[in-house]
Enzyme design. Structure first.
Site, short mmCIF file in Angstrom:
data_model
loop_
_atom_site.label_atom_id
_atom_site.label_comp_id
_atom_site.label_asym_id
_atom_site.label_seq_id
_atom_site.Cartn_x
_atom_site.Cartn_y
_atom_site.Cartn_z
CB ILE A 1 76.37 58.03 -29.61
CG1 ILE A 1 77.22 56.74 -29.60
CG2 ILE A 1 75.02 57.81 -28.97
CD1 ILE A 1 77.61 56.27 -28.23
CG ASP A 2 71.37 59.28 -33.27
OD1 ASP A 2 71.05 58.83 -32.15
OD2 ASP A 2 70.88 58.87 -34.33
CB SER A 3 70.07 63.63 -30.04
OG SER A 3 69.28 63.53 -31.21
CB SER B 1 71.69 56.31 -30.02
OG SER B 1 71.28 55.75 -31.24
CG MET B 2 73.09 60.77 -25.37
SD MET B 2 74.58 59.77 -25.29
CE MET B 2 74.97 60.02 -23.56
#
Lengths: 411, 81
Positions: free
Chosen positions: B38-40, B42-43
């Protein structure tokens, strides 16, 4: 096919348009003379002077799924869907990632995303604004996403020039391969700008047809009754490849992407001069090393605006000779896909060469007096006049005075 | 106020909704970046959605400290309590 070291060929096609969700259905729609223009839903603001558009048949958000759809603007989704189709159509080529490029852009960009985020900001505050707003708005956003999807590391570019963008992307891609930077490039464009504010803005320029009682008859290039363009949406991407690379892997070749010509009118921000269009066509023929008499077909920019069509017709007659080439104005069916138009119309031009048939121009019931060009109103067989391989030109012009002509030849 | 058990059930659904990771894979010991990919960006979306769902505040300076699913679940629970 006779090729030289720098020959660039087209090996894959992808499109999602108001006529169909893929290339096959779009091409069938064009040959059948179908219009993609339709009334907008009742929820559309009824005070706007334009209440119809050429909306895409296939919703790209449904195709790519929820997770991807929430990260990308609709114009980027159109480009992604078209890129996937083109890639599969090319046989999903094995290519060194550092030799694979992407050139994809819109004419305008992610306006709907910035509007949605502005609304969120106003009503819920900055913390609720999507962190994907900026990537969605960026004109280079789709190039980035598509480079990620295909692992393309040779470069991802977005040469925006309003409604010439899609053609300019293909021209840039040809240059990438010719200059030795890449073996394979995905090139094209997407656009999704059917929004009330967009229509208000184009209508403010008095550029749009207001034929609300007859959407299918509204886009009528070269016809005396034309009153402006019909806004459309969608995407088109093609796979361009060095002839040597295509030959090595035994790829099917649709056409040779023989050359691109560019010019700037340096005249007016939205009205064409005609001088620039002629120059772009001549530069493209020179770049392609194609003789004027070898050109049998032109897919004209022909947006159905009162001013633009006659200027282009005169330019075509001057470059190719009056009535010498078969002209198609496919915006009569697709509407004007703005930035994506050059990509989708390149695909129509390539298929016209591959199948030796020019698509019709619909709604040309009462042509301009003394129209100096031969506009096909029915599908027209294309024949060589010189014995050389068939050549065809796709014209795209953009606000700002950008002119791009692409030359394709039969393989 | 959500119980620890309710958060453990609902949080993976948020992760699934936003990032598309199957609910069954969002296990407590998994790291968002390392294990779940999960990329930054989406986080950020996940945290904002969790704030909304559980009525808590997850300050930005906490974001980088919360590495695993369990750490987020515990943090939400501690704030909700």
């Amino acid at each position: 096919m006779s090729t030289t070291e720098d020959t660039v060929v087209v090996t894959g096609l992808g499109a999602t348009t108001p006529l169909g969700g893929d290339v096959r259905t779009t091409w069938q729609g064009l040959l059948a003379g179908r219009s993609g223009a339709r009334a907008l839903p009742d929820t559309w603001p009824q005070d706007l002077p334009v209440r119809f558009a050429a909306t895409a048949v296939a919703d790209p958000a449904e195709i790519v799924g929820r997770v991807t759809a929430r990260r990308m603007d609709r114009w980027q989704l159109f480009a992604l869907v078209a890129a996937r189709e083109a890639w599969q159509d090319a046989g999903a080529p094995e290519v060194d990632p550092t030799r694979l490029g992407v050139v994809v852009c819109p004419g305008l960009g992610g306006i709907s995303s910035i509007l949605a985020s502005y609304e969120t900001y106003q009503t819920q505050g900055w913390r609720r604004v999507s962190p994907y707003t900026i990537p969605s708005v960026m004109g280079n956003g789709a190039a980035g996403w598509i480079s990620m999807e295909f692992g393309a590391q040779a470069g991802a570019h977005a040469p925006i020039s309003a409604c010439a963008s899609g053609a300019e992307a293909i021209g840039y891609a040809i240059d990438m391969i010719r200059s030795g930077r890449a073996d394979v490039v995905l090139a094209g464009a997407g656009e999704a700008f059917i929004l009330p504010v967009a229509i208000a803005s184009f209508a403010a320029m008095r550029a749009m047809s207001q034929r609300n009682d007859d959407p299918e008859g509204a886009s009528r290039p070269f016809d005396k009754g034309r009153d402006g363009f019909v806004i459309g949406e969608g995407g088109g991407v093609i796979v361009l490849e060095s002839a040597a690379h295509a030959r090595r892997r035994g790829a099917r070749v649709y056409a040779v992407a023989a050359g691109a010509g560019y010019s700037a009118d340096a005249h007016h921000i939205s009205a064409p001069s005609g001088v620039g269009a002629r120059a772009a066509m001549r530069f493209a023929l020179d770049a392609a090393r194609v003789k004027i008499d070898d050109v049998v077909h032109v897919n004209a920019h022909a947006t159905s605006t009162p001013a633009g069509d006659v200027v282009e017709a005169a330019a075509l007659a001057e470059v190719f000779g009056a009535g010498k080439v078969v002209v198609s104005a496919t915006k009569s069916m697709t509407g004007h896909l703005l930035g994506a138009t050059g990509a989708v119309e390149s695909i129509a031009t390539i298929l016209a060469l591959a199948e030796k048939v020019a698509p019709p121009t619909i709604n040309l019931d009462d042509p301009e007096d003394d129209l100096p060009i031969d506009v096909a109103t029915e599908p027209r067989e294309l024949r060589s006049r010189t014995g050389a391989p068939l050549a065809a030109v796709n014209n795209s012009f953009g606000f700002g005075g950008h002119n791009v002509s692409l030359v394709f030849t039969a393989p | 106020m959500a119980t620890l058990e309710e958060i453990r059930v609902a949080f993976p659904q948020i992760v699934n909704e936003i990032a598309g990771v199957p609910v069954a894979e969002v296990q407590l010991d998994k790291a968002f970046s390392g294990d779940l990919d999960i990329d930054s960006l989406s986080m950020v979306e996940i945290m904002v959605a969790a704030e909304e769902r559980f009525g808590v505040k997850i300050p930005d300076d906490q974001l980088n400290k919360l590495v695993t699913v369990n750490e987020v679940v515990d943090y939400i629970h501690s704030q909700a309590a």
